[in-house]
Scaffold this motif. Structure first.
Motif, PDB file in Angstrom:
ATOM      1  N   SER A  14      -6.051 -25.429 -25.317  1.00 23.14           N
ATOM      2  CA  SER A  14      -6.833 -26.559 -24.857  1.00 23.14           C
ATOM      3  C   SER A  14      -7.069 -25.985 -23.354  1.00 23.14           C
ATOM      4  O   SER A  14      -6.130 -25.897 -22.603  1.00 23.14           O
ATOM      5  CB  SER A  14      -6.111 -28.015 -25.029  1.00 23.14           C
ATOM      6  OG  SER A  14      -6.684 -28.879 -24.218  1.00 23.14           O
ATOM      7  N   SER A  20      -8.629 -33.062 -24.953  1.00 22.67           N
ATOM      8  CA  SER A  20      -8.209 -32.727 -26.224  1.00 22.67           C
ATOM      9  C   SER A  20      -7.605 -34.044 -26.889  1.00 22.67           C
ATOM     10  O   SER A  20      -7.816 -34.323 -27.984  1.00 22.67           O
ATOM     11  CB  SER A  20      -7.510 -31.551 -26.416  1.00 22.67           C
ATOM     12  OG  SER A  20      -7.889 -30.499 -25.886  1.00 22.67           O
ATOM     13  N   TYR A  23     -10.312 -36.637 -27.728  1.00 20.11           N
ATOM     14  CA  TYR A  23     -10.779 -36.207 -28.984  1.00 20.11           C
ATOM     15  C   TYR A  23      -9.923 -36.342 -30.268  1.00 20.11           C
ATOM     16  O   TYR A  23     -10.421 -37.006 -31.312  1.00 20.11           O
ATOM     17  CB  TYR A  23     -11.043 -34.611 -28.729  1.00 20.11           C
ATOM     18  CG  TYR A  23     -11.923 -34.096 -30.088  1.00 20.11           C
ATOM     19  CD1 TYR A  23     -13.345 -34.324 -30.041  1.00 20.11           C
ATOM     20  CD2 TYR A  23     -11.244 -33.396 -31.006  1.00 20.11           C
ATOM     21  CE1 TYR A  23     -14.048 -33.972 -31.367  1.00 20.11           C
ATOM     22  CE2 TYR A  23     -11.766 -32.810 -31.967  1.00 20.11           C
ATOM     23  CZ  TYR A  23     -13.388 -33.235 -32.270  1.00 20.11           C
ATOM     24  OH  TYR A  23     -14.100 -32.564 -33.360  1.00 20.11           O
ATOM     25  N   TYR A  24      -8.748 -36.084 -30.277  1.00 24.95           N
ATOM     26  CA  TYR A  24      -7.960 -36.081 -31.516  1.00 24.95           C
ATOM     27  C   TYR A  24      -7.483 -37.588 -31.786  1.00 24.95           C
ATOM     28  O   TYR A  24      -7.594 -38.064 -32.959  1.00 24.95           O
ATOM     29  CB  TYR A  24      -6.679 -35.042 -31.499  1.00 24.95           C
ATOM     30  CG  TYR A  24      -6.881 -33.793 -31.763  1.00 24.95           C
ATOM     31  CD1 TYR A  24      -7.378 -33.241 -32.888  1.00 24.95           C
ATOM     32  CD2 TYR A  24      -7.297 -32.888 -30.808  1.00 24.95           C
ATOM     33  CE1 TYR A  24      -7.956 -31.912 -33.224  1.00 24.95           C
ATOM     34  CE2 TYR A  24      -7.680 -31.278 -30.827  1.00 24.95           C
ATOM     35  CZ  TYR A  24      -8.025 -31.031 -32.303  1.00 24.95           C
ATOM     36  OH  TYR A  24      -8.444 -29.993 -32.487  1.00 24.95           O
ATOM     37  N   LEU A  27     -10.158 -39.159 -33.322  1.00 27.66           N
ATOM     38  CA  LEU A  27     -10.270 -38.555 -35.067  1.00 27.66           C
ATOM     39  C   LEU A  27      -9.397 -39.511 -36.004  1.00 27.66           C
ATOM     40  O   LEU A  27      -9.395 -39.259 -36.955  1.00 27.66           O
ATOM     41  CB  LEU A  27     -10.104 -37.199 -35.071  1.00 27.66           C
ATOM     42  CG  LEU A  27     -11.149 -36.218 -34.551  1.00 27.66           C
ATOM     43  CD1 LEU A  27     -10.741 -34.803 -34.616  1.00 27.66           C
ATOM     44  CD2 LEU A  27     -12.496 -36.267 -35.392  1.00 27.66           C
ATOM     45  N   SER A  58     -14.656 -21.748 -25.284  1.00 28.87           N
ATOM     46  CA  SER A  58     -15.160 -22.237 -26.772  1.00 28.87           C
ATOM     47  C   SER A  58     -15.870 -21.814 -27.426  1.00 28.87           C
ATOM     48  O   SER A  58     -15.834 -21.722 -28.710  1.00 28.87           O
ATOM     49  CB  SER A  58     -15.593 -23.776 -26.377  1.00 28.87           C
ATOM     50  OG  SER A  58     -16.611 -23.485 -25.758  1.00 28.87           O
ATOM     51  N   VAL A  84     -18.799 -37.905 -35.571  1.00 28.59           N
ATOM     52  CA  VAL A  84     -18.260 -36.705 -35.601  1.00 28.59           C
ATOM     53  C   VAL A  84     -19.204 -35.583 -36.216  1.00 28.59           C
ATOM     54  O   VAL A  84     -19.722 -36.106 -37.258  1.00 28.59           O
ATOM     55  CB  VAL A  84     -16.726 -36.688 -36.280  1.00 28.59           C
ATOM     56  CG1 VAL A  84     -16.326 -35.173 -36.038  1.00 28.59           C
ATOM     57  CG2 VAL A  84     -16.004 -37.687 -35.352  1.00 28.59           C
ATOM     58  N   ASP A 104     -13.424 -28.677 -32.274  1.00 32.31           N
ATOM     59  CA  ASP A 104     -13.079 -29.227 -31.216  1.00 32.31           C
ATOM     60  C   ASP A 104     -13.857 -28.849 -30.050  1.00 32.31           C
ATOM     61  O   ASP A 104     -14.513 -27.946 -29.977  1.00 32.31           O
ATOM     62  CB  ASP A 104     -11.491 -29.426 -31.239  1.00 32.31           C
ATOM     63  CG  ASP A 104     -10.994 -28.305 -30.375  1.00 32.31           C
ATOM     64  OD1 ASP A 104     -11.466 -27.419 -29.846  1.00 32.31           O
ATOM     65  OD2 ASP A 104      -9.650 -28.310 -30.380  1.00 32.31           O
ATOM     66  N   ASN A 108     -11.769 -24.780 -31.396  1.00 29.79           N
ATOM     67  CA  ASN A 108     -10.670 -24.647 -32.399  1.00 29.79           C
ATOM     68  C   ASN A 108     -11.333 -25.314 -33.811  1.00 29.79           C
ATOM     69  O   ASN A 108     -11.826 -26.421 -33.624  1.00 29.79           O
ATOM     70  CB  ASN A 108      -9.423 -25.473 -32.044  1.00 29.79           C
ATOM     71  CG  ASN A 108      -8.765 -25.016 -30.904  1.00 29.79           C
ATOM     72  OD1 ASN A 108      -8.449 -23.816 -30.958  1.00 29.79           O
ATOM     73  ND2 ASN A 108      -8.335 -25.806 -30.085  1.00 29.79           N
TER      74      ASN A 108
END
Length: 129
Positions: A14, A20, A23-24, A27, A58, A84, A104, A108
């Protein structure tokens, strides 16, 4: 006492742990631990770890993992409804049934597919059944 299961946990780079984590979390992942230089997240009983890599590109990052879920189509519908970008991932059958993927902010790739048996018999201590 039931036998313990083995687990393999992906550790992904990351460039910005705070971004990060946001973002997660968006989700639906839970943050288990966030220390300087490392983060542990979970999606139900699966874990994902993140480590800082400020120079990660990235566009060149080839890291990723495979998340098995009971109903990937329902998850895709939920995530798509939340904005998303879910990508179609046609793959050869011998790679496993990937339904879709997300990428992401650090590049990733999380491939999402069905969990064929939500409660498989754990392997023996030798790793063989």
């Amino acid at each position: 006492m039931p036998p313990r299961r083995a687990a393999l946990v992906p550790i992904l780079p990351s460039s910005d742990l705070e971004r990060s984590l946001a973002y997660y979390r968006y989700l639906g992942f839970d943050v288990l631990e966030h220390a300087v230089g490392y983060a542990r997240l979970s999606w139900h009983d699966a874990e994902l770890h993140l480590y800082p890599h400020p120079a990660i590109d990235s566009m060149a990052n080839s890291m990723g993992c495979y998340l098995k879920v009971p109903d990937p189509d329902a998850l895709r519908a939920t995530w798509t409804g939340d904005g998303v970008d879910c990508l179609d991932m046609p793959v050869e059958p011998h790679h496993g049934p990937t339904t879709f993927a997300i990428v992401d902010p650090d590049g990733n790739t999380l491939r999402i597919g069905p969990h064929p048996d939500p409660d498989p018999e754990p392997p023996s201590a030798t790793g063989r059944n």
